[in-house]
Design an enzyme around this catalytic site. Structure first.
Site, PDB file in Angstrom:
ATOM      1  N   LYS A 181      -2.983   1.225   9.012  1.00  0.00           N
ATOM      2  CA  LYS A 181      -3.147   0.214   7.972  1.00  0.00           C
ATOM      3  C   LYS A 181      -1.895  -0.649   7.860  1.00  0.00           C
ATOM      4  O   LYS A 181      -0.767  -0.138   7.974  1.00  0.00           O
ATOM      5  CB  LYS A 181      -3.393   0.860   6.603  1.00  0.00           C
ATOM      6  CG  LYS A 181      -4.737   1.516   6.429  1.00  0.00           C
ATOM      7  CD  LYS A 181      -4.886   2.015   4.999  1.00  0.00           C
ATOM      8  CE  LYS A 181      -6.236   2.635   4.742  1.00  0.00           C
ATOM      9  NZ  LYS A 181      -6.363   3.103   3.349  1.00  0.00           N
ATOM     10  N   ARG A 230      -5.010  -8.467  -8.976  1.00  0.00           N
ATOM     11  CA  ARG A 230      -5.610  -9.790  -9.182  1.00  0.00           C
ATOM     12  C   ARG A 230      -7.089  -9.600  -9.498  1.00  0.00           C
ATOM     13  O   ARG A 230      -7.613  -8.494  -9.394  1.00  0.00           O
ATOM     14  CB  ARG A 230      -5.467 -10.632  -7.905  1.00  0.00           C
ATOM     15  CG  ARG A 230      -6.037  -9.930  -6.677  1.00  0.00           C
ATOM     16  CD  ARG A 230      -5.934 -10.752  -5.430  1.00  0.00           C
ATOM     17  NE  ARG A 230      -6.305  -9.988  -4.246  1.00  0.00           N
ATOM     18  CZ  ARG A 230      -7.537  -9.754  -3.834  1.00  0.00           C
ATOM     19  NH1 ARG A 230      -8.561 -10.217  -4.556  1.00  0.00           N
ATOM     20  NH2 ARG A 230      -7.782  -9.072  -2.742  1.00  0.00           N
ATOM     21  N   HIS A 280     -16.991   3.712  -1.207  1.00  0.00           N
ATOM     22  CA  HIS A 280     -15.858   2.921  -1.700  1.00  0.00           C
ATOM     23  C   HIS A 280     -16.145   2.555  -3.156  1.00  0.00           C
ATOM     24  O   HIS A 280     -17.059   1.788  -3.453  1.00  0.00           O
ATOM     25  CB  HIS A 280     -15.702   1.655  -0.857  1.00  0.00           C
ATOM     26  CG  HIS A 280     -14.456   0.874  -1.150  1.00  0.00           C
ATOM     27  ND1 HIS A 280     -13.690   0.296  -0.168  1.00  0.00           N
ATOM     28  CD2 HIS A 280     -13.830   0.578  -2.320  1.00  0.00           C
ATOM     29  CE1 HIS A 280     -12.658  -0.321  -0.711  1.00  0.00           C
ATOM     30  NE2 HIS A 280     -12.734  -0.167  -2.020  1.00  0.00           N
ATOM     31  N   LYS A 330       0.813  -1.219   0.000  1.00  0.00           N
ATOM     32  CA  LYS A 330       0.000   0.000   0.000  1.00  0.00           C
ATOM     33  C   LYS A 330       0.847   1.269   0.000  1.00  0.00           C
ATOM     34  O   LYS A 330       0.446   2.288  -0.571  1.00  0.00           O
ATOM     35  CB  LYS A 330      -0.937  -0.015   1.196  1.00  0.00           C
ATOM     36  CG  LYS A 330      -2.100  -0.983   1.078  1.00  0.00           C
ATOM     37  CD  LYS A 330      -3.043  -0.830   2.256  1.00  0.00           C
ATOM     38  CE  LYS A 330      -4.324  -1.636   2.073  1.00  0.00           C
ATOM     39  NZ  LYS A 330      -4.096  -3.068   2.093  1.00  0.00           N
ATOM     40  N   GLU A 348      -8.632   0.948  -6.381  1.00  0.00           N
ATOM     41  CA  GLU A 348      -9.672   1.295  -5.423  1.00  0.00           C
ATOM     42  C   GLU A 348      -9.539   2.740  -4.937  1.00  0.00           C
ATOM     43  O   GLU A 348      -8.431   3.241  -4.733  1.00  0.00           O
ATOM     44  CB  GLU A 348      -9.633   0.326  -4.244  1.00  0.00           C
ATOM     45  CG  GLU A 348      -9.683  -1.131  -4.695  1.00  0.00           C
ATOM     46  CD  GLU A 348     -10.249  -2.062  -3.655  1.00  0.00           C
ATOM     47  OE1 GLU A 348     -10.741  -1.579  -2.623  1.00  0.00           O
ATOM     48  OE2 GLU A 348     -10.192  -3.282  -3.885  1.00  0.00           O
TER      49      GLU A 348
END
Length: 349
Positions: free
Chosen positions: A57, A190, A107, A15, A174
């Site tokens: 995170k 993926r 999201h 990330k 995302e």
């Protein structure tokens, strides 16, 4: 190997490094650090600077593991320790970073496909805002409460990131959307569980495409048939519901036991992705609780909701508890039917 090259996975699977790549191509990101936080003192200093709440995170994380929302100074020490420990157990890497926590975002994610010759396209967006503990439960496409301008911006930013690393095969970029702003959060290099809604609305078989790309076919080849971005169109709306062996009345705890009865419904516009012959199967605590994905496609969103409700009601499972009644309640909630749900929907309702 069916998937991106390992160099791409290495760049985007982390990330922190993916966030650096996004900033390099001028894609907006959530304010935060671009390296691992070594200790609670660093985390406290960042939180004091940007203001609470903040999000911890796991750098190598996914599925909500190694993530903690910290709302004040007193929570930081415990949350930091728990996030590092959970990240280490889940991914073998304890690296934690920190970002400003968005209070009530949607999201939104973008499906991409890239071949081995530099051709990259997007297959539009999905709304994945219905989540529990950062795990997606219901997804649909198209996202009905974002403007066409915002949709084009988000999809264009997904392509920017993909081009920067010469992305190959299937993947998902995302974002979080809050108000009129959107922020990159991660890339999943993926195929994902919710790819079915994209397949139903675009008519593109993503699973087959990724296999053909791995075999060396171009997107424009006869076998795949995507000559340009303009070739891709969406038709109607699709919703995916994840049926799991979880008990919503007991904080969604996974349920175990023997399935005595397993029957599913069917009908036009209903797609079931799951195993057959589950009657007699033993559900153990050692695997994911996902049992079957129920995907519905219709020309109108409200019709897709009606189909989804009917399909879920026709499923008969006994011997273990499932989340089917909960899914039906969500589908028939006014916020969901308006498409206005945020990631706080379950927590707030």
């Amino acid at each position: 190997f069916i998937g991106p090259k390992f160099e791409i996975i290495e760049k985007l699977g982390d990330k922190i490094s993916s966030k650096i790549i996004a900033k390099r191509v001028a894609v907006p990101t959530i304010p935060g650090v671009e390296r691992g936080i070594l200790n609670t003192e660093e985390a406290l200093a960042f939180a004091e600077d940007v203001g609470y709440p903040v999000m911890l995170k796991a750098s190598a994380g996914g599925g909500g593991r190694g993530m903690r929302v910290v709302r004040n100074k007193d929570e930081m020490i415990t949350s930091f320790r728990e996030a590092k420990s959970e990240a280490g157990k889940a991914f073998g890497i304890e690296d934690i970073f920190i970002e400003k926590y968005l209070q009530s975002p949607k999201h939104i994610e973008v499906q991409i496909l890239g071949d081995n010759y530099g051709n990259i396209v997007h297959l539009f967006e999905r709304d994945c805002s219905i989540q529990r503990r950062h795990q997606k439960i219901i997804e649909f496409t198209p996202a009905i409460t974002i403007s066409q301008e915002k949709r084009e911006q988000i999809c264009a930013d997904a392509i920017k990131i993909a081009r920067e690393v010469a992305y190959q095969n299937a993947g998902t970029v995302e974002f979080l959307v809050e108000g009129d702003k959107h922020y990159f959060i991660e890339v999943n290099p993926r195929i994902q569980v919710e790819h079915t809604v994209t397949e139903e609305t675009t008519g593109i078989d993503i699973v087959q495409s990724q296999i053909l790309i791995a075999q060396g076919y171009e997107l424009a080849s006869e076998e795949i048939g995507i000559k340009s971005q303009d070739d891709i169109r969406q038709r109607g709306y699709a919703i995916q519901c994840r049926v799991t062996t979880e008990d919503p009345l007991n904080d969604f705890m996974p349920d175990t036991g023997k399935i005595d009865v397993y029957r599913t419904g069917s009908g036009y516009g209903i797609r079931l992705d799951g195993g057959n012959g589950f009657t007699g199967a033993e559900i153990t605590p050692y695997y994911d609780s996902l049992l079957v994905k129920v995907t519905e496609h219709s020309l109108r969103f409200k019709d897709a909701i009606s189909k989804a409700t009917r399909a879920l009601r026709e499923i008969k499972i006994s011997g273990v508890k499932t989340n089917i009644p909960f899914l039906i309640n969500v589908l028939n909630h006014p916020e969901f039917q308006e498409g206005s749900c945020t990631t706080n929907f379950i927590m707030d309702n």
